[in-house]
Design an enzyme around this catalytic site. Structure first.
Site, PDB file in Angstrom:
ATOM      1  N   ASP A   1      36.713   2.595  42.750  1.00 35.37           N
ATOM      2  CA  ASP A   1      37.236   2.580  41.384  1.00 35.37           C
ATOM      3  C   ASP A   1      36.990   1.191  40.803  1.00 35.37           C
ATOM      4  O   ASP A   1      37.382   0.180  41.414  1.00 35.37           O
ATOM      5  CB  ASP A   1      38.738   2.899  41.372  1.00 35.37           C
ATOM      6  CG  ASP A   1      39.282   3.025  39.968  1.00 35.37           C
ATOM      7  OD1 ASP A   1      39.309   4.157  39.445  1.00 35.37           O
ATOM      8  OD2 ASP A   1      39.645   1.990  39.373  1.00 35.37           O
TER       9      ASP A   1
ATOM     10  N   GLU B   1      35.543   6.090  35.950  1.00 32.37           N
ATOM     11  CA  GLU B   1      35.008   4.940  36.680  1.00 32.37           C
ATOM     12  C   GLU B   1      35.151   5.113  38.194  1.00 32.37           C
ATOM     13  O   GLU B   1      35.056   4.148  38.948  1.00 32.37           O
ATOM     14  CB  GLU B   1      35.706   3.650  36.239  1.00 32.37           C
ATOM     15  CG  GLU B   1      37.191   3.564  36.561  1.00 32.37           C
ATOM     16  CD  GLU B   1      38.095   4.157  35.490  1.00 32.37           C
ATOM     17  OE1 GLU B   1      39.259   3.767  35.430  1.00 32.37           O
ATOM     18  OE2 GLU B   1      37.626   5.009  34.701  1.00 32.37           O
TER      19      GLU B   1
ATOM     20  N   ASP C   1      29.625   1.590  29.432  1.00 29.92           N
ATOM     21  CA  ASP C   1      28.612   2.499  29.975  1.00 29.92           C
ATOM     22  C   ASP C   1      27.565   1.731  30.773  1.00 29.92           C
ATOM     23  O   ASP C   1      27.081   2.203  31.812  1.00 29.92           O
ATOM     24  CB  ASP C   1      27.929   3.274  28.846  1.00 29.92           C
ATOM     25  CG  ASP C   1      28.846   4.318  28.225  1.00 29.92           C
ATOM     26  OD1 ASP C   1      29.880   4.644  28.839  1.00 29.92           O
ATOM     27  OD2 ASP C   1      28.530   4.803  27.125  1.00 29.92           O
TER      28      ASP C   1
ATOM     29  N   ASN D   1      36.282  -1.984  28.675  1.00 29.01           N
ATOM     30  CA  ASN D   1      35.987  -1.166  27.500  1.00 29.01           C
ATOM     31  C   ASN D   1      36.615  -1.737  26.242  1.00 29.01           C
ATOM     32  O   ASN D   1      35.985  -1.799  25.181  1.00 29.01           O
ATOM     33  CB  ASN D   1      36.492   0.263  27.709  1.00 29.01           C
ATOM     34  CG  ASN D   1      35.456   1.153  28.386  1.00 29.01           C
ATOM     35  OD1 ASN D   1      34.259   0.932  28.259  1.00 29.01           O
ATOM     36  ND2 ASN D   1      35.929   2.158  29.113  1.00 29.01           N
TER      37      ASN D   1
END
Length: 361
Positions: free
Chosen positions: A242, A285, A259, A250
């Site tokens: 993770d 993720e 991304d 983000n």
């Protein structure tokens, strides 16, 4: 001669283009081969000095097929065009040639095979069956008629009959070979295209669009199979990753950059994994590695290398870098699919609550 080859290439690119349906390409291949055969038949009949009617019929047949081709190409009524072309040629013109070329004494029986093959390959459904039966009945009747009333057929000398039979056999063989070759090539092209599309759809169904790794759907099925065959394959380990503080990435740098981080991490997984190891984007993720046949130390070393490569290769601004946490679990033969995923998820949760940027086994 160059103009002839250029015209043939134009015909091929126009009529046999993949943008047309296979049915249409087969139909025009049939008519094109038949026209070429009729022209050769006209030349052969003229060269050996057959009666005028025997010379003119192949020429008339080729011109009628040309006219029908133009009509069929403009109207795009492929099925009707194929039915009319075969019916006219096989049921009317060929029988007339049979009378004009000394019946069974000449070479026209070879063209019966051409009619049958064209009917089988160019027509569909009930039309094909009905026309085949009609052709079979008509030619059977012609053969019987020749035995009963041979004087109804235009006679031919033994030498001319031999030449006509030889030439007819060669022409019919050429037409059948060319037609079958074109149909086979067109079928191969379409089959190859279908196989490519099938592989593309399968790849799209099983891979994550953003990272190119296998998706959750594929991995779940693959993992279930791996657990079932654990007794055959030996050791099996699973690692769940993770990306730490991905929401911050983000929010701070924008979703397009997020991304990019996901794609870079997928690249790191691809670089670190060895033969037999399978990587997957499990969702968001979260990523998974399925590591078979290695001992625990080797598998853990691989997972730790992923963490190390991530810190070194995914750099943020202000001297910050991306880290990942990982849970690691070795599968045992008494474990089910659900239990294995639950246990590795617990390990990952522990890693996230232990300061992140680590692997818990």
């Amino acid at each position: 001669m160059e103009r002839v080859f250029s015209a043939l290439r134009t015909i091929r690119n126009t009529i046999f283009s993949p943008k047309y349906s296979l049915e249409k390409r087969i139909t025009y291949a049939m008519v094109f081969c038949a026209m070429v055969g009729e022209i050769i038949g006209f030349v052969e009949s003229y060269m050996i000095g057959l009666p005028t009617i025997a010379v003119l019929l192949p020429l008339i047949s080729s011109l009628l097929l040309l006219a029908l081709s133009i009509w069929g190409f403009k109207t795009k009524k492929t099925k009707l065009f194929a039915t009319i072309s075969i019916s006219l040629t096989a049921m009317i013109l060929f029988p007339l040639m049979f009378f004009a070329n000394a019946g069974l004494h000449g070479g026209m029986p070879f063209y019966f095979l051409v009619a049958v093959v064209c009917t089988a390959l160019a027509l569909r459904g009930k039309t094909r069956i009905i026309l085949f039966i009609l052709i079979l009945l008509e030619y059977s009747g012609l053969f019987v008629l020749y035995q009963i009333l041979p004087q109804a057929f235009i006679p031919m000398s033994h030498y001319d009959a031999f030449i006509d039979q030889l030439c007819s056999m060669l022409i019919a063989s050429l037409v059948l070979f060319a037609f079958s070759f074109i149909v086979s090539k067109q079928n191969y092209h379409d089959r190859h295209k279908i196989e490519q599309l099938s592989l593309l759809y399968e790849r799209q169904a099983n891979t994550d669009e953003l990272t190119g790794l296998y998706n959750r759907r594929y991995f779940n099925n693959f993992l279930k199979l791996a657990i079932l065959t654990l007794g055959d394959t030996g050791k099996l380990h699973i690692a769940m990753f993770d990306i730490d503080d991905f929401k911050y990435v983000n929010d701070k740098y924008g979703h397009p950059f997020g991304d990019t981080v996901l794609k870079r991490f997928a690249d790191i997984l691809n670089e670190c994994i060895t033969d037999g190891v399978t990587a997957c984007r499990y969702g968001g993720e979260e990523f998974l590695l399925l590591i078979p046949k290695k001992n625990k130390e080797e598998a853990l070393k691989l997972v730790q290398n992923v963490l190390k490569q991530t810190r070194e290769k995914i750099i943020l601004a202000e001297n910050r870098f991306v880290t990942v946490s990982a849970g690691f679990m070795t599968c045992t033969e008494d474990m089910t699919y659900d239990v294995l995923l639950q246990e590795v998820d617990k390990k990952l949760y522990t890693a996230k609550n232990s300061g992140k940027n680590c692997v818990i086994s």
